[in-house]
Scaffold this motif. Structure first.
Motif, mmCIF file in Angstrom:
data_model
loop_
_atom_site.group_PDB
_atom_site.id
_atom_site.type_symbol
_atom_site.label_atom_id
_atom_site.label_comp_id
_atom_site.label_asym_id
_atom_site.label_seq_id
_atom_site.Cartn_x
_atom_site.Cartn_y
_atom_site.Cartn_z
ATOM 1 N N ARG A 48 -22.715 4.406 28.847
ATOM 2 C CA ARG A 48 -23.437 3.255 28.333
ATOM 3 C C ARG A 48 -24.733 3.695 27.668
ATOM 4 N NH1 ARG A 48 -27.638 1.270 31.683
ATOM 5 N NH2 ARG A 48 -27.828 2.389 33.668
ATOM 6 N N LYS A 107 -9.632 2.865 24.177
ATOM 7 C CA LYS A 107 -9.743 3.773 25.314
ATOM 8 C C LYS A 107 -10.056 3.020 26.607
ATOM 9 C CE LYS A 107 -11.326 7.733 22.566
ATOM 10 N NZ LYS A 107 -12.395 8.729 22.390
ATOM 11 N N GLY A 108 -9.979 1.695 26.533
ATOM 12 C CA GLY A 108 -10.268 0.894 27.709
ATOM 13 C C GLY A 108 -9.114 0.890 28.698
ATOM 14 N N PHE A 164 -19.488 -3.176 22.061
ATOM 15 C CA PHE A 164 -18.238 -2.443 22.158
ATOM 16 C C PHE A 164 -17.349 -2.791 20.963
ATOM 17 C CE2 PHE A 164 -19.878 -2.471 26.420
ATOM 18 C CZ PHE A 164 -19.554 -1.206 26.909
ATOM 19 N N GLU A 182 -27.039 -1.355 26.685
ATOM 20 C CA GLU A 182 -25.823 -1.904 27.283
ATOM 21 C C GLU A 182 -25.957 -1.951 28.795
ATOM 22 O OE1 GLU A 182 -22.801 -0.182 23.836
ATOM 23 O OE2 GLU A 182 -22.901 0.743 25.837
ATOM 24 N N PHE A 222 -14.499 1.418 30.207
ATOM 25 C CA PHE A 222 -14.481 2.064 28.896
ATOM 26 C C PHE A 222 -14.839 3.534 29.073
ATOM 27 C CE2 PHE A 222 -15.641 -2.378 28.154
ATOM 28 C CZ PHE A 222 -14.711 -2.742 27.204
ATOM 29 N N GLU A 223 -14.128 4.414 28.364
ATOM 30 C CA GLU A 223 -14.376 5.851 28.473
ATOM 31 C C GLU A 223 -15.541 6.243 27.582
ATOM 32 O OE1 GLU A 223 -11.009 8.334 27.952
ATOM 33 O OE2 GLU A 223 -9.739 7.209 29.328
ATOM 34 N N ARG A 224 -16.712 5.818 27.971
ATOM 35 C CA ARG A 224 -17.923 6.172 27.229
ATOM 36 C C ARG A 224 -19.115 5.951 28.136
ATOM 37 N NH1 ARG A 224 -19.603 1.465 23.032
ATOM 38 N NH2 ARG A 224 -21.671 2.157 23.667
ATOM 39 N N SER A 269 -20.646 0.387 31.269
ATOM 40 C CA SER A 269 -19.378 0.677 30.608
ATOM 41 C C SER A 269 -18.216 0.232 31.479
ATOM 42 C CB SER A 269 -19.263 2.179 30.318
ATOM 43 O OG SER A 269 -19.292 2.924 31.526
ATOM 44 N N THR A 273 -20.557 6.640 33.789
ATOM 45 C CA THR A 273 -19.155 6.429 33.418
ATOM 46 C C THR A 273 -18.329 6.217 34.682
ATOM 47 O OG1 THR A 273 -19.385 7.827 31.469
ATOM 48 C CG2 THR A 273 -17.158 7.394 32.261
ATOM 49 N N ASP A 302 -13.813 1.704 21.295
ATOM 50 C CA ASP A 302 -13.988 1.608 22.746
ATOM 51 C C ASP A 302 -12.805 0.910 23.395
ATOM 52 O OD1 ASP A 302 -16.651 2.706 22.568
ATOM 53 O OD2 ASP A 302 -17.276 0.762 21.772
ATOM 54 N N TYR A 303 -12.314 -0.165 22.742
ATOM 55 C CA TYR A 303 -11.219 -0.927 23.328
ATOM 56 C C TYR A 303 -9.935 -0.104 23.439
ATOM 57 C CZ TYR A 303 -13.972 -5.224 23.015
ATOM 58 O OH TYR A 303 -14.924 -6.187 23.184
#
Length: 1062
Positions: free
Chosen positions: A322, A293-294, A286, A326, A318-320, A329, A357, A290-291
Motif C-alpha cells: 500500500r 492480481k487480486g 486500485f 491508501e 492485492f499483491e502490492r 492492500s 502486504t 491490481d485487480y
C-alpha cells in the motif's frame, strides 16, 4: 430358483452389518442401487436426486451384470419381504422412508413416492442444506448401502436466477483458445451447486460463468452464462481486457472479482426479476493491474437456519504494497458487502510496523479475529490462528491453489509443477496423491467429497463408484513418495527399526533436502522391493552421524527380506571391522570355507551390513574383493577387534544404484470410525439451550496388521470457542483395543454463539475416508424447538376439513366462522374493534361494520391487496393454524358450550429430543390477542413461583403464571384467541403458542338479560297498579267491554236486514 435363494441368503449374511451405529472407513462403498428422480436411473451413475414443488418420485433398481439377473434378485428380495429404505439426512434432520414392497407386472425396479411436505414444508428461497441420501436394502441392517444426494431446487438461491444471457455449446467452444485459467466456487450449504469461471487472456473480453447443480459430474449439465453486458453497464464499454479473476458464492450473495473491479450481486433470496443484477465496490487507488492480481478469501460456513450472530465475511487482497495515501492492500466486508474495511489495524506513530502486504486473511468468527499468513510454506493451526505448527516445505515448488471438502475434511494443495498433495483437517501429516499434466485445470470437491478435475472442455470425476470419495480416478495409482538415495536400516528391537537416509559428502547444498526424510513421510509405510513393510512413526533431523542427516523410526509390520549368498557372495565369509577415519570403517572378509568364492562386488555398494546388537554399516565403496568402505549408523556401537562368522551378520538392500529398491506409500486406512449419536450425519449440528447439555459418543476401532496400539488417547478434541460451552471428554480402551470417547457439552451462561468441536484421529492415515468429525454446537435456540397447546379434545384432520366432530351428546365441537368474522369487543357484539379478520374474503361484505369505530378497525393480512379469497393463497396448514398471522385463512375453530369452566391449558415443548410437558422452571404470560375480557386463569403458586412473580411482573407489566395446573374459565361468548408466551431467562427460545376457543349457546349478554328483567318487572308493576286503580274507582273494564261487544253485534244484525235483494 432355490439355489439362487440360498446364494442370496448366504451373501446377505456375509455383507450385513447388524450394528445400528454408522461405521466409516470399512472399505470402498459400492453402488448397489441405481436411482433417479428424473427419468429412468442409469447404471453406474452416482445418485443425484432433486426435490421440486411436486412429490418426490424415485425409481431404483438393483445393479447386476444383466437385467435378467437384476430381475431375479428383485423377485427374491420382494418375496422375502425385503425392500429398500431411503434415509434422508442433513446436520439436523434424518427421516426414513420405505419403498413399495409390491411389484407391478414385470417391473425391474422399486418405486417410492414421497409428498414434499413429508420432507419439508418450507418453499421460501433460502440457504438450505443439500441432503445426503442413504439407500439400504433393509433399514437397520446396512445391506447394500448406497449413498447419494438430494437437492431442493425450489429453495436453492442461485438456482432461481438467470446470471446473464444463456450461451450455446458452440458459443462456449469458441472461448477455449482464449482461456488461460479457471476459477471455481460452490454453495456453502449445497456443494453440488457450483460456478466455474473462465479466466481469459487479453485477446478476448468478457465474463463467462458455468453453473452446475449436479456437482460437475456431467459437462452437458452445465449452463453457461454471458455476464459481459452486465459488467459493462457498470463500468462503461470504453474499458477493455475484461475477464473473471476470482469468484465467491456465499450463503446469500455472489461476489465476482474481475479485471475491472469487484462486483456484488443483490440478495439471492429475493428474486425481483429473472436476471441477477450486480453493483460495483470501489477501492480508491486500485486499477486493472491490481485487480488481475487480486484474490478473494472466504471462510466457508453453511448458515441454514441462520442465527443473528452468524454472518458471512469476504476478504480481497492485492499483491502490492500500500502507498501512503491508501488504507490497505487488504479489505474485508460482511454481508451485504456494502462497506469494505482495511484488514490491517491502524499503526500509531512509534509503534512496531508489520508487513503491508497480506497474503491471506480469513475472519475467524469463533474467535472474532483474523488469521494472517505471510509465508509460502504450509502451516497448521488448531486454535484459530493463535499458534501455528509447521506442516510442509515445498522449497521451489510453490503451492498456488488449495481446495477442500467440508464433508470429508480433505484439503488438497496444488503446486506450480502440477503436483497434488492431500491432508485432512487437523492431521499433522500429508501425502502426495499424484500430479496433473493439464496446463489449464482446477480442482473441485462435490457435496459427497468426490474430487473433480475441471478443464475448459471436459470434467473428470476423481473416483469410481466402487471407490467412494477416492481420488484414484484422476491420479491413477498412488505415487511413490520415496527419494533417490540409499537407506541404512538399524534394528532397535525385533519389531522396531531406524532407517537412515544417506547424503553423500559431495552433495550440493541446494539439493541436500532431496535426500532427506521430511514431514510428508510421517505416518507412511516403507516397502522393500524384496519383501517387508514398516510403518513410520517418527521423523528425525540431525547432523550426526556423518552422511546421515535424517532418519525415521519405524515399526515393522512385515519382516524385510535379507540378501542371499547367491545375490551377495560376501555373505559366505566372516567379517571384521576396522576404523579408517573419524566416521568411516573398513569391512574385511575372511573366507571360512575353502573353495567357495566369496567377495565384495560393485553391486554390494549401498547395501547395509546388519549385525544384531551393534551398529549397521552402509557400504559406500569397494576397495577390492576382500575390503569395502562403509559408514556407521551408530558409531558409538561399532564392534572393533572382533570377527563375525558367516550367518551372524546380514545384508539388507535399500540402495538405489541399480534402481531404487524401496518405496514409500501412504498407509492403508487403519481405523474404523463409529458414530453412536442418534444422528446419521458426519458433521452434525446440535443446539444447546440455556441450562441444557448434550452428549456425543464415538468409537475408534483399530484396523491394522501388526501395528502396536499405544495406550494413549487416539482421539484429540479441539473446541473452537472454549469459553462458550462447558466441554468435558472422557475416553477409554476396551479389551479389543477400541477407543471410545464420550464428550459432554453443557450451557455455560447467557451468551449465544456457535463453536466447532473437532474430533481428530491424529494417527489415522490420509487414505481414510473419515479422520475428523466436526460437530457444530450452537448455544442457542433450535429452530426445531417449539411450544404446543394440547387441546382437551383430539380432532382428526378429516373432521377439521369436514367441519363436523360431535361429542356423545351430539354437540358439534367445530365452529365454522362466518365470512369476514371479527370477535366482539367490550363495547358489545355489534361493535368489533379488533384488526384481525377470520375467514377473510375481500369479495364479500363485512358484517358488524355499522359503527364508526368498527369501520376504522379490521385489516386484511394475507388477503391484503387481493379481490377474492382464492387469491389469498391460503394453504391447508394456514387454514388450520391458530397463529394470528394467519387469521385471514382460519375458517374453523374449536367450539365449546357456555360456560367454559376450568379448561386445562396443557402445554408441551417439542424438539429434536422429543416432547416434554411445560412446567417449572418455565413461567408464562397469557393474553387475549383481540383484547377481550370475561375470562380468568387459575394456577398453583408455590413459594418459588411466588417470589419470581413478585420480581417479574413489574418488569414485564403482565401477570405471570405457573404453567403447571393452569386452568381457564370464560364467561363471554363467541371467539376467544389466546397467546401464551414463555417468560425469558429460562431458554434462548422465544416460545409462543396460540389457541382459540369459540363459546356458543351463551345467554344474552349484559345488559340484555337485565333490561328484559327490568322491563318485565315494570310491566307487571304497571298492570297491578292499573288494576288497583280500577278497583278503587269501582271501574269494571270487563262489563264495559261486554256492553260494547253486544252493541256492535246488534248494529251488525240491523245492517244485514237492510240489504237489498237482487
Amino acid at each position: 430358483m432355490e439355489l439362487l435363494l440360498l446364494c442370496v441368503i448366504i451373501f446377505l449374511l456375509n455383507v450385513s452389518d447388524f450394528s445400528s451405529a454408522i461405521t466409516y472407513n470399512k472399505g470402498d462403498m459400492e453402488q448397489s442401487f441405481a436411482c433417479a428422480s428424473q427419468g429412468f436411473p442409469q447404471k453406474n451413475e452416482i445418485i443425484k436426486l432433486y426435490l421440486s414443488s411436486d412429490d418426490l418420485k424415485i425409481q431404483c433398481f438393483f445393479q447386476s451384470e444383466s437385467v435378467f439377473t437384476a430381475k431375479e434378485f428383485l423377485s427374491i428380495f420382494t418375496s422375502g419381504g425385503l425392500a429398500p429404505s431411503l434415509g434422508i439426512i442433513n446436520s439436523t434432520y434424518s427421516g426414513i422412508f420405505h419403498f413399495n414392497l409390491t411389484l407391478f407386472s414385470d417391473r425391474v425396479y422399486w418405486l417410492i413416492n414421497i409428498p414434499r411436505e413429508h420432507i419439508t414444508k418450507n418453499t421460501d428461497v433460502a440457504a438450505v442444506e443439500e441432503w445426503l441420501v442413504r439407500i439400504t436394502l433393509q433399514h437397520g441392517l446396512n445391506i447394500y448401502t448406497t449413498e447419494g444426494t438430494l437437492l431442493d431446487s425450489v429453495r436453492e438461491p442461485i438456482l432461481q436466477w438467470h446470471l446473464g444471457s444463456v450461451m450455446t455449446k458452440n458459443d462456449v467452444r469458441k472461448l477455449y483458445p482464449h482461456v488461460v485459467d479457471l476459477t471455481v466456487t460452490k454453495c456453502p450449504c449445497a456443494n453440488d451447486v457450483a460456478l466455474l469461471g473462465f479466466i481469459l487472456n487479453a485477446t478476448l473480453d468478457g465474463v463467462y460463468i458455468g453453473l452446475s447443480f449436479s456437482g460437475f459430474w456431467n459437462y452437458d449439465n452445465t449452463t453457461w452464462y454471458n455476464l459481459t453486458d452486465m459488467i459493462y453497464s457498470q463500468v462503461g464499454e470504453e474499458h477493455t481486457e475484461l475477464s473473471v479473476v476470482d469468484m465467491v458464492l456465499t450463503n446469500h450473495f455472489l461476489v465476482i472479482l474481475t479485471s475491472l473491479g469487484l462486483f456484488i450481486s443483490g440478495d439471492l433470496r429475493y428474486p425481483s426479476s429473472s436476471v441477477l443484477t450486480f453493483s460495483r465496490a470501489d477501492f480508491c487507488g486500485f486499477e486493472r493491474v491490481d485487480y488481475v492480481k487480486g484474490k478473494l478469501w472466504y471462510n466457508e460456513r453453511c448458515f441454514a437456519n441462520r442465527e443473528h450472530f452468524e454472518v458471512d465475511y469476504v476478504t480481497i487482497t492485492f499483491e502490492r504494497n500500500r502507498t501512503l495515501s491508501e488504507a490497505s492492500s487488504c479489505f474485508y466486508s460482511k454481508e451485504p458487502f456494502l462497506e469494505w474495511l482495511p484488514c490491517l489495524p491502524h499503526i500509531s506513530k512509534g509503534a512496531k510496523t508489520i508487513p503491508s502486504t497480506v497474503i491471506t486473511f480469513l475472519v475467524d468468527q469463533e474467535h472474532s479475529s483474523g488469521i494472517y499468513l505471510f509465508q509460502n510454506q504450509v502451516w497448521l493451526s488448531i486454535d484459530g490462528g493463535n499458534t501455528f505448527d509447521f506442516l510442509a516445505d515445498f522449497h521451489d515448488d510453490i503451492i498456488k491453489n488449495t481446495y477442500h471438502s467440508f464433508y470429508t475434511s480433505d484439503i488438497a494443495f496444488v503446486s506450480q509443477s502440477g503436483n497434488v498433495y492431500l491432508t485432512k483437517a487437523g492431521l499433522e501429516q500429508y501425502s502426495k496423491i499424484g500430479s496433473i499434466s493439464d496446463k489449464i485445470f482446477t480442482l473441485y470437491y462435490d457435496h459427497m467429497g468426490f474430487i473433480h478435475k475441471l478443464t475448459p472442455d471436459r470434467f473428470e470425476a476423481g473416483g469410481s463408484l466402487a471407490a467412494f470419495g477416492n481420488f484414484r480416478g484422476i491420479f491413477g495409482q498412488a505415487p511413490d513418495m520415496g527419494f533417490e538415495t540409499a537407506l541404512a536400516p538399524q534394528h532397535i528391537t525385533l519389531n522396531e527399526m531406524i532407517f537412515y537416509a544417506y547424503v553423500p559428502a559431495n552433495e550440493p547444498k541446494d539439493s541436500i533436502h532431496t535426500k532427506q526424510f521430511n514431514n510428508i513421510h510421517f505416518g507412511k509405510e516403507i516397502h522393500s522391493r524384496k519383501t517387508g513393510t514398516a510403518y513410520i512413526r517418527e521423523i528425525l533431523q540431525h547432523n550426526r552421524p556423518e552422511g546421515f542427516l535424517s532418519s525415521v523410526i519405524a515399526e515393522v509390520i512385515d519382516p524385510f527380506g535379507i540378501e542371499e549368498a547367491s545375490e551377495s557372495s560376501c555373505l559366505s565369509s566372516s567379517l571384521s571391522i576396522n576404523q579408517t577415519g573419524h566416521f568411516s570403517y573398513k569391512l574385511t572378509l575372511q573366507l571360512q570355507t575353502p573353495g567357495i568364492i566369496s567377495s565384495f562386488q560393485d553391486s554390494d555398494i549401498e547395501k547395509t551390513v546388519v549385525i544384531p546388537g551393534y551398529s549397521s554399516f552402509l557400504i559406500t565403496s569397494i576397495l577390492d574383493d576382500k575390503n569395502a568402505l562403509a559408514i556407521a549408523t551408530m558409531p558409538e556401537r561399532v564392534p572393533t577387534n572382533r570377527i563375525f562368522p558367516k550367518d551372524s551378520w546380514f545384508l539388507y538392500n535399500f540402495g538405489q544404484k541399480n534402481g531404487r529398491t524401496w518405496k514409500i506409500h501412504s498407509k492403508p486406512c487403519n481405523y474404523w470410525f463409529q458414530q453412536h449419536d442418534d444422528s446419521l450425519s458426519l458433521n452434525v449440528l446440535k443446539y444447546i439451550d440455556l441450562g441444557k447439555s448434550h452428549t456425543f459418543k464415538v468409537k475408534l476401532i483399530p484396523h491394522t496388521k501388526g501395528i502396536q496400539i499405544l495406550e494413549a488417547p487416539l482421539l484429540t478434541v479441539i473446541v473452537g470457542s472454549p469459553t462458550l460451552l462447558e466441554v468435558k471428554a472422557e475416553g477409554a480402551f476396551d479389551d479389543t483395543d477400541s477407543y471410545t470417547l464420550e464428550i459432554s457439552a453443557a450451557s455455560k451462561g447467557l451468551r449465544q454463539g456457535s463453536t466447532s468441536l473437532a474430533l481428530i484421529a491424529r494417527g489415522a492415515s490420509t487414505e481414510c475416508f473419515v479422520t475428523t468429525m466436526v460437530p457444530i454446537l450452537k448455544s442457542s435456540c433450535s429452530y426445531l424447538k417449539s411450544m404446543h397447546h394440547v387441546p382437551s379434545t383430539s380432532i382428526t384432520l378429516e373432521h377439521w376439513i369436514s367441519g363436523i366432530h360431535k361429542d356423545k351428546q351430539g354437540f358439534n365441537q367445530i365452529k365454522t366462522l362466518p365470512v369476514n368474522y371479527r370477535p366482539p369487543s367490550n363495547m358489545g357484539i355489534a361493535i368489533p374493534l379488533t384488526d384481525n379478520f377470520y375467514h377473510a374474503d375481500p369479495s364479500k361484505p363485512i358484517p358488524r361494520n355499522l359503527f364508526p369505530k368498527s369501520k376504522k378497525s379490521g385489516k386484511f393480512k394475507q388477503c391484503a391487496n387481493v379481490s377474492t379469497r382464492e387469491e389469498c393463497n391460503c394453504t391447508q396448514d394456514q387454514k388450520l393454524s391458530h397463529a394470528v398471522a394467519f387469521s385471514d385463512c382460519r375458517e374453523k375453530v374449536p367450539r365449546f358450550k357456555f360456560p367454559v369452566t376450568q379448561y386445562p391449558i396443557s402445554l408441551e415443548i417439542h424438539s429434536e429430543d422429543g416432547r416434554i410437558p411445560l412446567e417449572s422452571p418455565y413461567l408464562v404470560t397469557v393474553t387475549e390477542v383481540n383484547e377481550r375480557r370475561n375470562w380468568k386463569l387459575k394456577h398453583t403458586v408455590p413459594e418459588t413461583v411466588s417470589k419470581l412473580k413478585f420480581y417479574l411482573e413489574p418488569i414485564l407489566h403482565a401477570q405471570v403464571y405457573n404453567p403447571s395446573g393452569l386452568n381457564l374459565s370464560i364467561k363471554g361468548s363467541e371467539l376467544f384467541h389466546f397467546r401464551v408466551s414463555v417468560v425469558p431467562g429460562v431458554t434462548f427460545c422465544n416460545l409462543v403458542e396460540e389457541f382459540q376457543i369459540y363459546v356458543d349457546e351463551a345467554p344474552l349478554p349484559f345488559p340484555g338479560h337485565t333490561l328484559i328483567a327490568v322491563a318485565a318487572a315494570v310491566m307487571l308493576g304497571g298492570l297491578i297498579f292499573i288494576t288497583f286503580m280500577f278497583q278503587l274507582r269501582n271501574i269494571h273494564p270487563w262489563n264495559v267491554f261486554r256492553r260494547l261487544f253486544r252493541r256492535n253485534k246488534v248494529n251488525f244484525s240491523n245492517f244485514n236486514a237492510n240489504q237489498p235483494t237482487h
